[in-house]
Design a protein around this motif. Structure first.
Motif, PDB file in Angstrom:
ATOM      1  N   GLY A 205       0.812  -1.200   0.000  1.00 15.99           N
ATOM      2  CA  GLY A 205       0.000   0.000   0.000  1.00 15.99           C
ATOM      3  C   GLY A 205       0.852   1.259   0.000  1.00 15.99           C
ATOM      4  N   PRO A 206       0.200   2.411  -0.146  1.00  8.79           N
ATOM      5  CA  PRO A 206       0.918   3.675  -0.194  1.00  8.79           C
ATOM      6  C   PRO A 206       1.829   3.950   1.006  1.00  8.79           C
ATOM      7  CG  PRO A 206      -1.315   3.972  -0.975  1.00  8.79           C
ATOM      8  CD  PRO A 206      -1.224   2.564  -0.447  1.00  8.79           C
ATOM      9  N   PRO A 207       1.414   3.642   2.260  1.00  8.05           N
ATOM     10  CA  PRO A 207       2.338   3.893   3.370  1.00  8.05           C
ATOM     11  C   PRO A 207       3.626   3.068   3.254  1.00  8.05           C
ATOM     12  CG  PRO A 207       0.116   3.598   4.205  1.00  8.05           C
ATOM     13  CD  PRO A 207       0.099   3.207   2.746  1.00  8.05           C
TER      14      PRO A 207
ATOM     15  N   ARG B 201       1.822  10.806  -8.768  1.00  9.08           N
ATOM     16  CA  ARG B 201       0.807  10.147  -9.608  1.00  9.08           C
ATOM     17  C   ARG B 201       0.090   8.991  -8.921  1.00  9.08           C
ATOM     18  NH1 ARG B 201       4.961   9.927 -14.452  1.00  9.08           N
ATOM     19  NH2 ARG B 201       4.691  12.033 -15.222  1.00  9.08           N
ATOM     20  N   LEU B 202       0.563   8.563  -7.783  1.00  8.13           N
ATOM     21  CA  LEU B 202       0.009   7.355  -7.167  1.00  8.13           C
ATOM     22  C   LEU B 202      -1.216   7.635  -6.312  1.00  8.13           C
ATOM     23  CD1 LEU B 202       3.272   5.532  -6.117  1.00  8.13           C
ATOM     24  CD2 LEU B 202       1.744   4.953  -7.989  1.00  8.13           C
ATOM     25  N   PRO B 203      -2.253   6.803  -6.461  1.00 10.75           N
ATOM     26  CA  PRO B 203      -3.415   6.939  -5.574  1.00 10.75           C
ATOM     27  C   PRO B 203      -3.011   6.585  -4.141  1.00 10.75           C
ATOM     28  CG  PRO B 203      -3.629   4.989  -6.973  1.00 10.75           C
ATOM     29  CD  PRO B 203      -2.391   5.706  -7.413  1.00 10.75           C
ATOM     30  N   GLY B 204      -3.592   7.293  -3.197  1.00 11.71           N
ATOM     31  CA  GLY B 204      -3.287   7.038  -1.791  1.00 11.71           C
ATOM     32  C   GLY B 204      -2.140   7.870  -1.256  1.00 11.71           C
ATOM     33  N   ILE B 205      -1.409   8.542  -2.145  1.00 12.83           N
ATOM     34  CA  ILE B 205      -0.336   9.453  -1.737  1.00 12.83           C
ATOM     35  C   ILE B 205      -0.908  10.867  -1.823  1.00 12.83           C
ATOM     36  CG2 ILE B 205       1.962  10.347  -2.260  1.00 12.83           C
ATOM     37  CD1 ILE B 205       2.110   7.450  -1.433  1.00 12.83           C
ATOM     38  N   THR B 206      -0.772  11.628  -0.749  1.00 11.50           N
ATOM     39  CA  THR B 206      -1.298  12.983  -0.706  1.00 11.50           C
ATOM     40  C   THR B 206      -0.158  13.985  -0.745  1.00 11.50           C
ATOM     41  OG1 THR B 206      -3.166  12.231   0.620  1.00 11.50           O
ATOM     42  CG2 THR B 206      -2.715  14.589   0.639  1.00 11.50           C
TER      43      THR B 206
END
Length: 107
Positions: free
Chosen positions: A2-4, A33-38
């Motif tokens: 996952g993003p974390p 560009r990645l979903p879950g990264i803010t």
């Protein structure tokens, strides 16, 4: 993954390997560009250096945040914040990178 976990991998990459300016730019473009990264915009690390903050939230409520230098894309800080594992309130674990351990690789 996952993003974390991806942010943890990026932190490890930046801590461990010499990256050229082009490679650092590629890492930042990938994260953007990645979903879950803010992208959190400008942030200041614990020693008052301004950088670009990116973060990802873990399922347990903790947040992984990386701060990259505005001018050179170097990793300035890595912060984990949120509930302490096992209860007992919130905590912040912060690592500030004062200098690179390697010279820049040529572009």
């Amino acid at each position: 993954m996952g993003p974390p976990r991806l942010l943890l991998g990026v932190a490890d990459l930046c801590e461990t390997y010499p990256l050229s300016p082009a490679e650092r730019a590629a890492v930042l473009r990938l994260l953007a560009r990645l979903p879950g990264i803010t992208l959190r915009g400008q942030a200041t690390d614990r020693i008052d250096r301004t950088g670009l903050a990116v973060s990802a939230d873990q399922a347990d409520g903790r947040r992984e945040t990386l701060i990259f230098g505005l001018l050179d894309g170097r990793l300035l800080a890595h912060e984990t914040s949120g509930p302490w594992p096992g209860g007992g309130g919130d905590a912040i674990e912060d690592v500030v990178f004062l200098e690179a351990f390697y010279d820049d690789r040529p572009a």
